[in-house]
Design a protein around this motif. Structure first.
Motif, PDB file in Angstrom:
ATOM      1  N   SER A 170      12.276  29.914 -17.564  1.00  0.00           N
ATOM      2  CA  SER A 170      13.340  30.864 -17.878  1.00  0.00           C
ATOM      3  C   SER A 170      13.824  31.503 -16.583  1.00  0.00           C
ATOM      4  CB  SER A 170      12.848  31.949 -18.851  1.00  0.00           C
ATOM      5  OG  SER A 170      11.807  32.702 -18.272  1.00  0.00           O
ATOM      6  N   ARG A 221      15.824  35.030 -15.208  1.00  0.00           N
ATOM      7  CA  ARG A 221      16.236  36.358 -15.600  1.00  0.00           C
ATOM      8  C   ARG A 221      17.743  36.514 -15.487  1.00  0.00           C
ATOM      9  NH1 ARG A 221      12.978  40.466 -15.961  1.00  0.00           N
ATOM     10  NH2 ARG A 221      14.783  41.161 -17.155  1.00  0.00           N
ATOM     11  N   GLU A 226      19.386  39.061 -14.507  1.00  0.00           N
ATOM     12  CA  GLU A 226      19.760  39.675 -13.232  1.00  0.00           C
ATOM     13  C   GLU A 226      19.890  38.621 -12.131  1.00  0.00           C
ATOM     14  OE1 GLU A 226      17.477  40.692 -15.269  1.00  0.00           O
ATOM     15  OE2 GLU A 226      18.016  42.745 -15.832  1.00  0.00           O
ATOM     16  N   THR A 227      18.991  37.632 -12.147  1.00  0.00           N
ATOM     17  CA  THR A 227      19.057  36.557 -11.158  1.00  0.00           C
ATOM     18  C   THR A 227      20.294  35.700 -11.375  1.00  0.00           C
ATOM     19  OG1 THR A 227      16.653  36.502 -11.005  1.00  0.00           O
ATOM     20  CG2 THR A 227      17.840  34.564 -10.215  1.00  0.00           C
ATOM     21  N   ASP A 285      17.924  35.698 -22.488  1.00  0.00           N
ATOM     22  CA  ASP A 285      16.854  36.307 -21.700  1.00  0.00           C
ATOM     23  C   ASP A 285      16.289  37.505 -22.463  1.00  0.00           C
ATOM     24  OD1 ASP A 285      15.176  36.950 -19.571  1.00  0.00           O
ATOM     25  OD2 ASP A 285      16.679  38.226 -18.644  1.00  0.00           O
ATOM     26  N   GLU A 301      13.050  39.653 -24.187  1.00  0.00           N
ATOM     27  CA  GLU A 301      11.615  39.898 -24.198  1.00  0.00           C
ATOM     28  C   GLU A 301      11.265  40.402 -25.592  1.00  0.00           C
ATOM     29  OE1 GLU A 301       8.597  42.186 -21.269  1.00  0.00           O
ATOM     30  OE2 GLU A 301       9.725  43.476 -22.630  1.00  0.00           O
ATOM     31  N   ARG A 326      11.488  46.608 -20.972  1.00  0.00           N
ATOM     32  CA  ARG A 326      11.298  45.561 -19.971  1.00  0.00           C
ATOM     33  C   ARG A 326      11.832  46.009 -18.617  1.00  0.00           C
ATOM     34  NH1 ARG A 326      13.687  39.471 -20.747  1.00  0.00           N
ATOM     35  NH2 ARG A 326      12.607  38.457 -19.020  1.00  0.00           N
ATOM     36  N   TYR A 327      12.888  46.784 -18.642  1.00  0.00           N
ATOM     37  CA  TYR A 327      13.496  47.293 -17.412  1.00  0.00           C
ATOM     38  C   TYR A 327      12.458  48.037 -16.572  1.00  0.00           C
ATOM     39  CZ  TYR A 327      17.443  49.432 -14.759  1.00  0.00           C
ATOM     40  OH  TYR A 327      18.339  49.823 -13.797  1.00  0.00           O
ATOM     41  N   ASP A 369      10.195  45.577 -14.960  1.00  0.00           N
ATOM     42  CA  ASP A 369      10.876  44.893 -13.856  1.00  0.00           C
ATOM     43  C   ASP A 369      10.870  45.758 -12.590  1.00  0.00           C
ATOM     44  OD1 ASP A 369      11.417  42.738 -15.464  1.00  0.00           O
ATOM     45  OD2 ASP A 369      13.492  43.314 -15.875  1.00  0.00           O
TER      46      ASP A 369
END
Length: 389
Positions: A42, A44, A46-47, A68, A70, A358-359, A362
């Motif tokens: 997977s 992300r 953001e990527t 994406d 979670e 999740r933020y 991260d």
């Protein structure tokens, strides 16, 4: 194509080497290589957005159908199991021995609603099944309206706790059963948010814009409720657009939300399904989030410094999410102590909420990677927010 093939094909069409894409996007050559070779299960969101910026395409073009999300961990699944079973009409307790009234169910909903703003999920999850059972026993239009409100609230909670499939079914049922378009729009707001939490950015933007068009108010006559629901939809549209690397559309959406907030002039609750606020502070927070997403942390911190703390729902999810943006901005600037301080503050204020973010994982995960060793506070915080690596 899978994500790796999409990235590779787009890069070649742009005439870029992997090194040139790395320079343009800020994503390492080694990660680009792994993505293109299919070595990552997977990628992300953001990527992907960074790669989309370097390739000058929409993020959703690279994303395809791979999202994406979670999903809830086992502990969260167990907590909300009785609520899921109640939604499926599978509660084992049977009908209530006491008479059920519309006013009684409304009163029960009103009792738990403040708990949404303080994130008392353990207590809410225990009380909801009984309220849901009683609501199912109500007849008539008033009973239907109460059930729609309750379904919207349950959908909000399930989304907050990462039970996305059942949340979407619940919110869709609320929309379908609503007799008032604004009650339906409240559930549609939550459903848009659920899509965003799963990384379904193109779908979320379209859904938000479609609903905003459906309820577009006449400013000279619009009620506060109408403006708040409409403005909240544009905030979600802006959030989706900026993640999809279409900043011009995000700016337009924010301008529309800002106009609605200016017309209202203060923070208000946007619907009776949740404790979402909307107004000038909410728009400022969303603008700050846009800068955090696009790598302009100094602007995020400037907005945070200039924006007054909300008095309406001071521990509501919107305010807490803004504090995560502040933590992210500090981390982007290498101000790790300040970032951890904000995360610790959130852990004290809303531990049940933070565990679902999740933020937060991260942000702390990036700090962990950049440090040779962790302080005791960092290790305890990592355990509290369920950071597994």
């Amino acid at each position: 194509m899978d994500i790796g093939q999409r990235v590779s094909s787009t890069r070649k069409r742009r005439g870029l080497t992997q090194r040139e894409l790395a320079d343009a996007s800020g994503v390492s050559v080694s990660l680009i290589r792994k993505i293109e070779q299919g070595e990552r299960d997977s990628v992300r969101l953001e990527t992907l957005r960074k790669l989309a910026v370097g390739l000058r395409v929409r993020t959703s073009i690279l994303q395809g159908e791979r999202h994406d999300a979670e999903w809830a961990d086992a502990q969260t699944e167990d907590l909300w199991g009785p609520v899921r079973r109640a939604l499926a009409a599978a509660t084992a307790s049977g009908p209530s021995d006491e008479p059920v009234s519309v006013d009684g169910v409304r009163g029960a909903i009103d009792e738990i609603r403040p708990m949404l703003g303080t994130h008392r999920y353990q207590t809410i999850a225990q009380r909801l099944p009984g309220i849901m059972r009683d609501a199912d026993a109500l007849d008539g239009e008033d009973g239907r309206n109460v059930r729609v409100r309750l379904l919207g609230m349950v959908g909000f909670l399930l989304t907050q706790n990462r039970q996305f499939d059942i949340a979407e079914q619940t919110l869709s049922a609320a929309i379908d059963q609503a007799t008032d378009v604004y009650d339906a729009a409240g559930a549609a707001n939550t459903l848009t948010w659920a899509m965003l939490r799963q990384g379904r950015i193109a779908e979320a933007e379209k859904f938000a814009v479609d609903w905003a068009d459906r309820i577009e108010p006449r400013f000279s006559r619009a009620t506060t409720k109408e403006l708040a629901l409409w403005g909240r939809l544009w905030l979600y549209a802006a959030n989706a657009s900026v993640r999809d690397n279409v900043e011009s559309r995000a700016d337009d959406a924010l301008a529309l939300a800002r106009a609605a907030a200016h017309r209202i002039g203060r923070e208000v609750l946007s619907d009776n399904h949740s404790v979402r606020a909307f107004g000038p502070i909410s728009v400022a927070h969303n603008t700050a989030e846009t800068y955090a997403i696009t790598g302009r942390p100094d602007k995020t911190l400037a907005i945070a410094e200039a924006t007054p703390a909300p008095t309406l729902q001071p521990t509501g999810a919107g305010r807490l999410r803004h504090r995560l943006d502040v933590a992210s901005a500090h981390a982007q600037l290498g101000q790790y102590a300040a970032s951890v301080s904000v995360l610790s503050e959130l852990q004290t204020t809303a531990p049940e909420w933070l565990a679902q973010q999740r933020y937060a994982r991260d942000i702390l995960g990036e700090i962990v990677k950049d440090r040779r060793s962790l302080t005791t506070d960092m290790r305890e915080l990592a355990d509290a927010i369920r950071l597994e690596y």
